[in-house]
Design a protein around this motif. Structure first.
Motif, PDB file in Angstrom:
ATOM      1  N   THR A  58       0.802  -1.222   0.000  1.00  0.00           N
ATOM      2  CA  THR A  58       0.000   0.000   0.000  1.00  0.00           C
ATOM      3  C   THR A  58       0.841   1.282   0.000  1.00  0.00           C
ATOM      4  O   THR A  58       0.574   2.193  -0.787  1.00  0.00           O
ATOM      5  N   TYR A  90      -4.637   7.786   0.429  1.00  0.00           N
ATOM      6  CA  TYR A  90      -5.001   7.292   1.759  1.00  0.00           C
ATOM      7  C   TYR A  90      -6.517   7.136   1.883  1.00  0.00           C
ATOM      8  O   TYR A  90      -7.008   6.114   2.390  1.00  0.00           O
ATOM      9  N   VAL A  91      -7.255   8.137   1.398  1.00  0.00           N
ATOM     10  CA  VAL A  91      -8.721   8.075   1.472  1.00  0.00           C
ATOM     11  C   VAL A  91      -9.247   6.912   0.646  1.00  0.00           C
ATOM     12  O   VAL A  91     -10.173   6.205   1.061  1.00  0.00           O
ATOM     13  N   TYR A  92      -8.651   6.687  -0.518  1.00  0.00           N
ATOM     14  CA  TYR A  92      -9.108   5.589  -1.362  1.00  0.00           C
ATOM     15  C   TYR A  92      -8.854   4.234  -0.701  1.00  0.00           C
ATOM     16  O   TYR A  92      -9.689   3.336  -0.771  1.00  0.00           O
ATOM     17  N   VAL A  93      -7.711   4.099  -0.070  1.00  0.00           N
ATOM     18  CA  VAL A  93      -7.405   2.842   0.624  1.00  0.00           C
ATOM     19  C   VAL A  93      -8.427   2.585   1.725  1.00  0.00           C
ATOM     20  O   VAL A  93      -8.845   1.437   1.943  1.00  0.00           O
ATOM     21  N   LYS A  94      -8.867   3.640   2.390  1.00  0.00           N
ATOM     22  CA  LYS A  94      -9.809   3.487   3.493  1.00  0.00           C
ATOM     23  C   LYS A  94     -11.232   3.241   3.011  1.00  0.00           C
ATOM     24  O   LYS A  94     -12.004   2.514   3.657  1.00  0.00           O
ATOM     25  N   THR A  95     -11.607   3.869   1.886  1.00  0.00           N
ATOM     26  CA  THR A  95     -12.999   3.789   1.423  1.00  0.00           C
ATOM     27  C   THR A  95     -13.212   2.810   0.275  1.00  0.00           C
ATOM     28  O   THR A  95     -14.326   2.332   0.067  1.00  0.00           O
ATOM     29  N   ARG A  96     -12.159   2.549  -0.489  1.00  0.00           N
ATOM     30  CA  ARG A  96     -12.253   1.728  -1.700  1.00  0.00           C
ATOM     31  C   ARG A  96     -13.243   2.323  -2.695  1.00  0.00           C
ATOM     32  O   ARG A  96     -13.865   1.605  -3.485  1.00  0.00           O
TER      33      ARG A  96
END
Length: 262
Positions: free
Chosen positions: A190, A225-231
Protein backbone atom coordinates in the motif's frame (compact mmCIF):
# COMPACT_ATOMS: atom_id res chain seq x y z
CA UNK A 1 -7.24 -9.94 -23.35
CA UNK A 2 -9.19 -9.40 -20.15
CA UNK A 3 -9.03 -13.08 -19.26
CA UNK A 4 -5.25 -12.76 -19.04
CA UNK A 5 -5.56 -10.45 -16.04
CA UNK A 6 -7.36 -12.33 -13.30
CA UNK A 7 -8.23 -10.54 -10.07
CA UNK A 8 -5.80 -12.55 -8.04
CA UNK A 9 -2.82 -11.97 -5.74
CA UNK A 10 0.53 -11.45 -7.43
CA UNK A 11 1.86 -14.84 -6.36
CA UNK A 12 -0.89 -16.62 -8.36
CA UNK A 13 -0.03 -14.81 -11.60
CA UNK A 14 2.21 -16.72 -13.95
CA UNK A 15 5.21 -14.85 -15.47
CA UNK A 16 3.41 -14.23 -18.75
CA UNK A 17 0.35 -12.77 -17.01
CA UNK A 18 2.57 -10.51 -14.89
CA UNK A 19 4.46 -9.31 -17.96
CA UNK A 20 1.23 -8.61 -19.83
CA UNK A 21 -0.13 -6.73 -16.82
CA UNK A 22 2.98 -4.52 -16.70
CA UNK A 23 2.68 -3.85 -20.43
CA UNK A 24 -0.98 -2.95 -19.99
CA UNK A 25 -0.16 -0.42 -17.25
CA UNK A 26 2.61 1.16 -19.33
CA UNK A 27 0.36 1.41 -22.39
CA UNK A 28 -2.51 2.96 -20.41
CA UNK A 29 -0.19 5.52 -18.81
CA UNK A 30 1.54 6.15 -22.13
CA UNK A 31 -1.81 7.00 -23.69
CA UNK A 32 -2.91 9.24 -20.84
CA UNK A 33 -1.38 10.74 -17.71
CA UNK A 34 2.06 9.19 -18.04
CA UNK A 35 2.43 10.87 -21.42
CA UNK A 36 1.20 14.13 -19.89
CA UNK A 37 3.83 13.76 -17.17
CA UNK A 38 6.65 13.42 -19.70
CA UNK A 39 5.46 16.47 -21.64
CA UNK A 40 5.07 18.44 -18.40
CA UNK A 41 8.67 17.72 -17.36
CA UNK A 42 9.98 18.77 -20.78
CA UNK A 43 7.85 21.92 -20.67
CA UNK A 44 9.17 22.75 -17.20
CA UNK A 45 12.76 22.36 -18.44
CA UNK A 46 12.00 24.59 -21.40
CA UNK A 47 10.51 27.27 -19.17
CA UNK A 48 13.54 27.06 -16.88
CA UNK A 49 15.79 27.90 -19.85
CA UNK A 50 13.67 30.92 -20.75
CA UNK A 51 13.99 32.66 -17.39
CA UNK A 52 12.75 32.54 -13.79
CA UNK A 53 9.54 30.55 -13.39
CA UNK A 54 8.04 33.31 -11.29
CA UNK A 55 8.07 35.64 -14.26
CA UNK A 56 6.14 33.30 -16.56
CA UNK A 57 2.44 32.53 -17.00
CA UNK A 58 0.59 29.25 -17.52
CA UNK A 59 -2.91 29.24 -19.00
CA UNK A 60 -5.00 26.19 -18.13
CA UNK A 61 -8.03 26.72 -20.37
CA UNK A 62 -6.93 28.74 -23.40
CA UNK A 63 -8.90 29.83 -26.44
CA UNK A 64 -8.49 27.21 -29.19
CA UNK A 65 -9.88 29.19 -32.13
CA UNK A 66 -10.78 32.81 -32.79
CA UNK A 67 -14.17 31.77 -34.17
CA UNK A 68 -16.42 31.17 -31.14
CA UNK A 69 -18.28 28.24 -32.73
CA UNK A 70 -15.11 26.47 -33.77
CA UNK A 71 -13.62 27.25 -30.35
CA UNK A 72 -16.64 25.55 -28.74
CA UNK A 73 -16.26 22.60 -31.12
CA UNK A 74 -12.57 22.16 -30.34
CA UNK A 75 -13.21 22.50 -26.60
CA UNK A 76 -15.88 19.78 -26.65
CA UNK A 77 -13.82 17.50 -28.88
CA UNK A 78 -10.85 17.90 -26.54
CA UNK A 79 -12.98 16.93 -23.54
CA UNK A 80 -14.49 13.93 -25.34
CA UNK A 81 -11.25 12.45 -26.69
CA UNK A 82 -9.35 13.01 -23.44
CA UNK A 83 -11.88 10.74 -21.70
CA UNK A 84 -11.28 7.79 -24.03
CA UNK A 85 -8.47 6.42 -21.80
CA UNK A 86 -11.06 6.26 -19.02
CA UNK A 87 -13.29 4.15 -21.25
CA UNK A 88 -10.27 1.98 -22.01
CA UNK A 89 -9.41 1.25 -18.37
CA UNK A 90 -13.04 0.58 -17.48
CA UNK A 91 -13.12 -1.92 -20.35
CA UNK A 92 -9.89 -3.55 -19.17
CA UNK A 93 -11.13 -3.80 -15.59
CA UNK A 94 -14.42 -5.41 -16.56
CA UNK A 95 -14.46 -9.14 -15.94
CA UNK A 96 -17.27 -11.72 -16.10
CA UNK A 97 -19.59 -10.97 -13.22
CA UNK A 98 -17.47 -8.01 -12.07
CA UNK A 99 -18.36 -4.45 -12.98
CA UNK A 100 -15.37 -2.14 -13.43
CA UNK A 101 -17.41 0.70 -11.93
CA UNK A 102 -18.07 -1.29 -8.78
CA UNK A 103 -14.50 -2.60 -8.52
CA UNK A 104 -13.11 0.93 -8.10
CA UNK A 105 -16.15 2.50 -6.43
CA UNK A 106 -17.05 4.73 -9.37
CA UNK A 107 -20.80 4.56 -8.72
CA UNK A 108 -23.57 6.63 -7.15
CA UNK A 109 -24.49 3.94 -4.62
CA UNK A 110 -23.57 6.13 -1.64
CA UNK A 111 -24.42 9.69 -2.72
CA UNK A 112 -24.68 11.31 0.71
CA UNK A 113 -21.42 9.83 1.98
CA UNK A 114 -19.59 10.45 -1.28
CA UNK A 115 -20.68 14.08 -1.65
CA UNK A 116 -20.07 14.81 2.02
CA UNK A 117 -16.57 13.34 1.93
CA UNK A 118 -15.90 14.91 -1.46
CA UNK A 119 -16.93 18.36 -0.25
CA UNK A 120 -14.77 18.05 2.84
CA UNK A 121 -11.76 16.96 0.82
CA UNK A 122 -12.36 19.81 -1.64
CA UNK A 123 -12.32 22.37 1.17
CA UNK A 124 -9.03 21.01 2.48
CA UNK A 125 -7.43 20.84 -0.97
CA UNK A 126 -8.63 24.34 -1.93
CA UNK A 127 -7.07 25.87 1.17
CA UNK A 128 -3.89 23.86 0.70
CA UNK A 129 -3.70 24.79 -2.99
CA UNK A 130 -3.95 28.50 -2.25
CA UNK A 131 -1.25 28.18 0.39
CA UNK A 132 1.11 26.20 -1.85
CA UNK A 133 0.46 28.57 -4.76
CA UNK A 134 1.16 31.64 -2.65
CA UNK A 135 4.32 30.05 -1.25
CA UNK A 136 5.48 28.98 -4.70
CA UNK A 137 4.93 32.44 -6.12
CA UNK A 138 6.82 34.02 -3.22
CA UNK A 139 9.75 31.66 -3.79
CA UNK A 140 9.66 32.15 -7.55
CA UNK A 141 9.19 28.43 -8.32
CA UNK A 142 5.61 28.66 -9.60
CA UNK A 143 4.36 30.34 -12.75
CA UNK A 144 1.42 32.73 -12.59
CA UNK A 145 -1.66 30.62 -13.24
CA UNK A 146 -4.56 31.72 -15.41
CA UNK A 147 -7.21 29.04 -14.76
CA UNK A 148 -9.55 30.27 -17.49
CA UNK A 149 -8.75 32.41 -20.53
CA UNK A 150 -11.83 31.65 -22.61
CA UNK A 151 -13.71 34.57 -24.12
CA UNK A 152 -17.11 35.31 -22.61
CA UNK A 153 -19.84 33.43 -24.46
CA UNK A 154 -23.04 31.67 -23.39
CA UNK A 155 -21.14 28.38 -23.39
CA UNK A 156 -18.05 29.52 -21.44
CA UNK A 157 -19.14 28.47 -17.94
CA UNK A 158 -20.66 25.11 -19.02
CA UNK A 159 -17.46 24.26 -20.89
CA UNK A 160 -15.33 25.19 -17.88
CA UNK A 161 -17.48 22.96 -15.66
CA UNK A 162 -17.23 20.11 -18.17
CA UNK A 163 -13.47 20.62 -18.32
CA UNK A 164 -13.25 20.41 -14.53
CA UNK A 165 -15.29 17.20 -14.45
CA UNK A 166 -13.14 15.82 -17.28
CA UNK A 167 -9.95 16.36 -15.30
CA UNK A 168 -11.50 14.85 -12.18
CA UNK A 169 -12.74 11.70 -13.90
CA UNK A 170 -9.59 11.20 -15.97
CA UNK A 171 -7.14 11.61 -13.10
CA UNK A 172 -8.96 9.83 -10.31
CA UNK A 173 -10.17 6.84 -12.33
CA UNK A 174 -6.76 6.20 -13.90
CA UNK A 175 -4.14 7.32 -11.39
CA UNK A 176 -6.09 6.05 -8.38
CA UNK A 177 -8.80 3.51 -9.19
CA UNK A 178 -7.10 1.70 -12.06
CA UNK A 179 -3.50 2.04 -10.90
CA UNK A 180 -4.18 0.96 -7.31
CA UNK A 181 -6.00 -2.16 -8.46
CA UNK A 182 -3.39 -3.19 -11.01
CA UNK A 183 -0.38 -2.53 -8.79
CA UNK A 184 -2.05 -4.48 -6.01
CA UNK A 185 -2.42 -7.40 -8.43
CA UNK A 186 1.32 -7.17 -9.05
CA UNK A 187 1.92 -7.56 -5.32
CA UNK A 188 2.85 -3.98 -4.47
CA UNK A 189 2.39 -2.82 -0.89
CA UNK A 190 0.00 0.00 0.00
CA UNK A 191 2.67 2.65 0.83
CA UNK A 192 4.46 2.04 -2.47
CA UNK A 193 1.21 2.28 -4.43
CA UNK A 194 0.17 5.54 -2.76
CA UNK A 195 3.63 7.04 -3.28
CA UNK A 196 3.78 6.01 -6.95
CA UNK A 197 0.31 7.37 -7.64
CA UNK A 198 1.18 10.68 -5.95
CA UNK A 199 4.42 10.99 -7.91
CA UNK A 200 2.61 10.44 -11.22
CA UNK A 201 0.00 13.02 -10.22
CA UNK A 202 2.74 15.50 -9.38
CA UNK A 203 4.59 14.87 -12.66
CA UNK A 204 1.83 15.96 -15.02
CA UNK A 205 1.35 19.24 -13.13
CA UNK A 206 5.01 20.29 -13.32
CA UNK A 207 4.39 22.45 -16.38
CA UNK A 208 2.85 24.91 -13.91
CA UNK A 209 6.04 25.03 -11.86
CA UNK A 210 7.64 23.28 -8.89
CA UNK A 211 5.01 24.53 -6.43
CA UNK A 212 2.02 22.86 -8.14
CA UNK A 213 4.06 19.68 -8.45
CA UNK A 214 4.60 19.63 -4.69
CA UNK A 215 0.98 20.54 -4.00
CA UNK A 216 -0.37 17.79 -6.23
CA UNK A 217 2.02 15.28 -4.71
CA UNK A 218 0.56 16.05 -1.29
CA UNK A 219 -2.94 15.90 -2.75
CA UNK A 220 -2.06 12.48 -4.19
CA UNK A 221 -0.97 11.22 -0.78
CA UNK A 222 -4.23 12.37 0.80
CA UNK A 223 -6.41 10.98 -1.98
CA UNK A 224 -4.51 7.70 -1.97
CA UNK A 225 -5.00 7.29 1.76
CA UNK A 226 -8.72 8.08 1.47
CA UNK A 227 -9.11 5.59 -1.36
CA UNK A 228 -7.41 2.84 0.62
CA UNK A 229 -9.81 3.49 3.49
CA UNK A 230 -13.00 3.79 1.42
CA UNK A 231 -12.25 1.73 -1.70
CA UNK A 232 -14.33 4.31 -3.58
CA UNK A 233 -13.05 6.65 -6.26
CA UNK A 234 -16.28 8.65 -6.50
CA UNK A 235 -15.56 10.92 -3.48
CA UNK A 236 -12.20 11.77 -5.05
CA UNK A 237 -13.84 12.60 -8.38
CA UNK A 238 -16.33 14.85 -6.61
CA UNK A 239 -13.62 16.58 -4.58
CA UNK A 240 -11.38 17.10 -7.61
CA UNK A 241 -14.27 18.43 -9.70
CA UNK A 242 -15.28 20.89 -6.97
CA UNK A 243 -11.70 22.16 -6.64
CA UNK A 244 -11.32 22.70 -10.39
CA UNK A 245 -14.78 24.23 -10.79
CA UNK A 246 -13.97 26.67 -8.01
CA UNK A 247 -10.72 27.64 -9.74
CA UNK A 248 -11.95 27.71 -13.34
CA UNK A 249 -15.36 29.31 -12.84
CA UNK A 250 -14.19 31.55 -10.00
CA UNK A 251 -11.47 33.01 -12.17
CA UNK A 252 -13.82 33.40 -15.16
CA UNK A 253 -16.32 35.29 -13.01
CA UNK A 254 -14.00 37.41 -10.89
CA UNK A 255 -10.75 37.47 -12.87
CA UNK A 256 -7.54 38.73 -11.27
CA UNK A 257 -9.55 40.07 -8.34
CA UNK A 258 -9.33 36.64 -6.69
CA UNK A 259 -5.53 36.90 -6.69
CA UNK A 260 -4.71 34.08 -9.12
CA UNK A 261 -2.86 34.79 -12.32
CA UNK A 262 -0.96 37.75 -10.90
Amino acid sequence: MRAAFPSAPAESLDPRARKMLVFEILIVLGLSLGRSGVYAVVELLEKATEGPLGGQTTTLNPVLDENPWFDLTYQLLGIFFSLLPVALVLFLLTEPGKSAFRRIGFTFEKPVRDFGLGAGLAAVICLGTLGVYAGGRALGITTALVPAALDTYWWTLPVLILSAVRHAVLEEVIVVGYLFLRLRQLGWGTPAIILTSALIRASYHLYQGIGPGIGNFLMGLIFGYVYVKTRRVMPLVIAHALVDITGFVGFALFGPAIGIGN
